[in-house]
Motif scaffolding. Structure first.
Motif, PDB file in Angstrom:
ATOM      1  N   MET A 110     -47.337  35.360  38.964  1.00 27.67           N
ATOM      2  CA  MET A 110     -48.323  36.507  39.122  1.00 27.67           C
ATOM      3  C   MET A 110     -47.881  37.437  40.072  1.00 27.67           C
ATOM      4  N   ASN A 111     -47.195  37.261  40.943  1.00 25.98           N
ATOM      5  CA  ASN A 111     -46.510  38.130  41.955  1.00 25.98           C
ATOM      6  C   ASN A 111     -45.723  39.034  40.912  1.00 25.98           C
ATOM      7  N   LEU A 112     -44.701  38.638  40.033  1.00 26.01           N
ATOM      8  CA  LEU A 112     -44.008  39.327  39.481  1.00 26.01           C
ATOM      9  C   LEU A 112     -44.779  40.277  38.494  1.00 26.01           C
ATOM     10  N   ALA A 113     -45.916  39.750  38.001  1.00 29.26           N
ATOM     11  CA  ALA A 113     -46.698  40.822  36.980  1.00 29.26           C
ATOM     12  C   ALA A 113     -47.363  41.633  37.622  1.00 29.26           C
ATOM     13  N   LEU A 114     -47.698  41.441  38.819  1.00 33.47           N
ATOM     14  CA  LEU A 114     -48.308  42.368  40.000  1.00 33.47           C
ATOM     15  C   LEU A 114     -47.249  43.596  40.230  1.00 33.47           C
ATOM     16  N   TRP A 115     -45.968  43.131  40.537  1.00 31.53           N
ATOM     17  CA  TRP A 115     -44.975  44.166  40.662  1.00 31.53           C
ATOM     18  C   TRP A 115     -44.775  44.933  39.425  1.00 31.53           C
ATOM     19  N   ILE A 116     -44.726  44.461  38.373  1.00 33.29           N
ATOM     20  CA  ILE A 116     -44.403  45.012  37.133  1.00 33.29           C
ATOM     21  C   ILE A 116     -45.552  46.087  36.943  1.00 33.29           C
ATOM     22  N   GLY A 117     -46.776  45.661  36.850  1.00 32.44           N
ATOM     23  CA  GLY A 117     -47.652  46.478  36.832  1.00 32.44           C
ATOM     24  C   GLY A 117     -47.904  47.654  37.513  1.00 32.44           C
ATOM     25  N   THR A 118     -47.454  47.414  38.991  1.00 30.56           N
ATOM     26  CA  THR A 118     -47.528  48.434  39.958  1.00 30.56           C
ATOM     27  C   THR A 118     -46.405  49.380  39.882  1.00 30.56           C
ATOM     28  N   GLY A 119     -45.341  48.886  39.158  1.00 29.09           N
ATOM     29  CA  GLY A 119     -44.035  49.956  39.006  1.00 29.09           C
ATOM     30  C   GLY A 119     -44.433  50.777  37.717  1.00 29.09           C
ATOM     31  N   LEU A 120     -45.184  50.332  36.575  1.00 26.02           N
ATOM     32  CA  LEU A 120     -45.493  51.162  35.486  1.00 26.02           C
ATOM     33  C   LEU A 120     -46.596  52.157  36.310  1.00 26.02           C
ATOM     34  N   LEU A 121     -47.717  51.477  36.714  1.00 27.06           N
ATOM     35  CA  LEU A 121     -48.718  52.274  37.249  1.00 27.06           C
ATOM     36  C   LEU A 121     -48.260  53.693  38.304  1.00 27.06           C
ATOM     37  N   ALA A 122     -47.299  53.123  38.977  1.00 30.20           N
ATOM     38  CA  ALA A 122     -46.378  54.232  39.821  1.00 30.20           C
ATOM     39  C   ALA A 122     -45.730  55.437  38.889  1.00 30.20           C
ATOM     40  N   ALA A 123     -45.064  54.880  38.057  1.00 25.87           N
ATOM     41  CA  ALA A 123     -44.387  55.707  37.283  1.00 25.87           C
ATOM     42  C   ALA A 123     -45.315  56.697  36.475  1.00 25.87           C
ATOM     43  N   VAL A 124     -46.481  56.214  36.101  1.00 27.24           N
ATOM     44  CA  VAL A 124     -47.579  57.171  35.383  1.00 27.24           C
ATOM     45  C   VAL A 124     -47.893  57.933  36.311  1.00 27.24           C
ATOM     46  N   ALA A 125     -48.240  57.784  37.702  1.00 25.61           N
ATOM     47  CA  ALA A 125     -48.599  58.567  38.634  1.00 25.61           C
ATOM     48  C   ALA A 125     -47.640  59.456  39.250  1.00 25.61           C
ATOM     49  N   LEU A 126     -46.588  59.103  39.097  1.00 23.12           N
ATOM     50  CA  LEU A 126     -45.319  59.949  39.611  1.00 23.12           C
ATOM     51  C   LEU A 126     -45.300  61.246  38.193  1.00 23.12           C
ATOM     52  N   ALA A 127     -45.359  60.775  37.109  1.00 23.95           N
ATOM     53  CA  ALA A 127     -45.228  61.724  35.753  1.00 23.95           C
ATOM     54  C   ALA A 127     -46.196  62.631  35.835  1.00 23.95           C
ATOM     55  N   GLY A 128     -47.684  62.124  35.930  1.00 24.62           N
ATOM     56  CA  GLY A 128     -48.640  63.066  35.820  1.00 24.62           C
ATOM     57  C   GLY A 128     -48.760  63.900  37.169  1.00 24.62           C
ATOM     58  N   GLY A 129     -48.206  63.353  38.407  1.00 28.48           N
ATOM     59  CA  GLY A 129     -48.382  64.142  39.523  1.00 28.48           C
ATOM     60  C   GLY A 129     -47.236  65.248  39.498  1.00 28.48           C
ATOM     61  N   VAL A 130     -46.142  65.099  38.898  1.00 29.61           N
ATOM     62  CA  VAL A 130     -45.002  65.971  38.887  1.00 29.61           C
ATOM     63  C   VAL A 130     -45.551  67.073  37.782  1.00 29.61           C
ATOM     64  N   THR A 131     -46.226  66.599  36.725  1.00 37.05           N
ATOM     65  CA  THR A 131     -46.487  67.595  35.662  1.00 37.05           C
ATOM     66  C   THR A 131     -47.572  68.424  36.321  1.00 37.05           C
ATOM     67  N   LYS A 132     -48.682  67.950  36.799  1.00 33.96           N
ATOM     68  CA  LYS A 132     -49.824  68.775  37.459  1.00 33.96           C
ATOM     69  C   LYS A 132     -49.366  69.610  38.595  1.00 33.96           C
ATOM     70  N   THR A 133     -48.522  69.144  39.497  1.00 31.16           N
ATOM     71  CA  THR A 133     -48.210  69.944  40.589  1.00 31.16           C
ATOM     72  C   THR A 133     -47.096  71.094  40.349  1.00 31.16           C
ATOM     73  N   PHE A 134     -46.184  71.116  39.318  1.00 33.45           N
ATOM     74  CA  PHE A 134     -45.313  71.695  39.258  1.00 33.45           C
ATOM     75  C   PHE A 134     -45.069  72.667  37.769  1.00 33.45           C
ATOM     76  N   VAL A 135     -45.880  72.103  36.662  1.00 42.36           N
ATOM     77  CA  VAL A 135     -45.994  72.781  35.649  1.00 42.36           C
ATOM     78  C   VAL A 135     -47.255  73.856  35.539  1.00 42.36           C
ATOM     79  N   PRO A 136     -47.067  75.264  35.168  1.00 34.20           N
ATOM     80  CA  PRO A 136     -48.112  76.200  35.148  1.00 34.20           C
ATOM     81  C   PRO A 136     -49.221  75.577  34.487  1.00 34.20           C
ATOM     82  N   ARG A 137     -50.402  76.000  35.021  1.00 36.37           N
ATOM     83  CA  ARG A 137     -51.614  75.361  34.461  1.00 36.37           C
ATOM     84  C   ARG A 137     -52.044  76.089  33.088  1.00 36.37           C
ATOM     85  N   GLU A 138     -51.425  77.158  32.728  1.00 37.63           N
ATOM     86  CA  GLU A 138     -51.459  77.926  31.590  1.00 37.63           C
ATOM     87  C   GLU A 138     -50.616  77.161  30.499  1.00 37.63           C
ATOM     88  N   LYS A 139     -49.745  76.660  30.775  1.00 35.59           N
ATOM     89  CA  LYS A 139     -48.743  75.781  30.154  1.00 35.59           C
ATOM     90  C   LYS A 139     -49.518  74.184  29.759  1.00 35.59           C
TER      91      LYS A 139
END
Length: 127
Positions: free
Chosen positions: A1-30
Motif C-alpha cells: 500500500m505504501n508503494l502504491a501511495l508513493w507511485i500515485g503521489t509521484g504521478l500526481l506531482a508530475a501532473v501538477a508540475l507539468a500543469g503548473g509550469v505550463t500555466k505559469t510560463f506559457v503565454p495565456r494567448e498560446k
C-alpha cells in the motif's frame, strides 16, 4: 500500500508540475488555442498564472514534506486541496463541453482522494 501511495503521489506531482509550469510560463494567448486550454481565453493572465503557481506548490507539497520529514502531514492536506482544484477544473471543462478533460480531471481527483485517504489513514506518516 505504501508503494502504491508513493507511485500515485509521484504521478500526481508530475501532473501538477507539468500543469503548473505550463500555466505559469506559457503565454495565456498560446494556452487559449491549445487543446483543453480554451478556458484561459475568458480569464485574465493573473488568474491563469495564479493557478499555475498553485499547481507548482501542489507538486512540492505532495512530495517534499514526506521526503524531508518536515511536516509530512502536509502531503494529505495537499491532496485534499488538489481534489478541490480538480472539481473546479471538471466544472470548467464541463461547461465547455470538453468531456475527455472532465474524465481526465476525474482520474486526477480519484488519485488525490486515494493519496489523502491513505496518508490520513492506514499509511499516515508518523512523527
Amino acid at each position: 500500500m505504501n508503494l502504491a501511495l508513493w507511485i500515485g503521489t509521484g504521478l500526481l506531482a508530475a501532473v501538477a508540475l507539468a500543469g503548473g509550469v505550463t500555466k505559469t510560463f506559457v503565454p495565456r494567448e498560446k494556452l487559449a488555442v491549445a487543446d483543453g486550454g480554451a478556458w484561459t481565453a475568458s480569464h485574465g493572465d493573473r488568474f491563469v498564472k495564479g493557478l499555475g503557481v498553485l499547481e507548482l506548490l501542489a507538486a512540492v507539497g505532495l512530495v517534499l514534506p514526506a521526503v524531508t520529514g518536515v511536516a509530512p502531514a502536509l502531503v494529505p492536506v495537499t491532496a485534499v486541496c488538489w481534489t478541490l482544484l480538480m472539481v473546479g477544473a471538471m466544472i470548467t471543462h464541463g461547461r465547455l463541453g470538453e468531456a475527455r478533460f472532465v474524465a481526465l480531471n476525474a482520474v486526477y481527483l480519484v488519485l488525490a482522494v486515494f493519496i489523502a485517504w491513505g496518508r490520513f489513514g492506514p499509511e499516515a506518516f508518523t512523527g
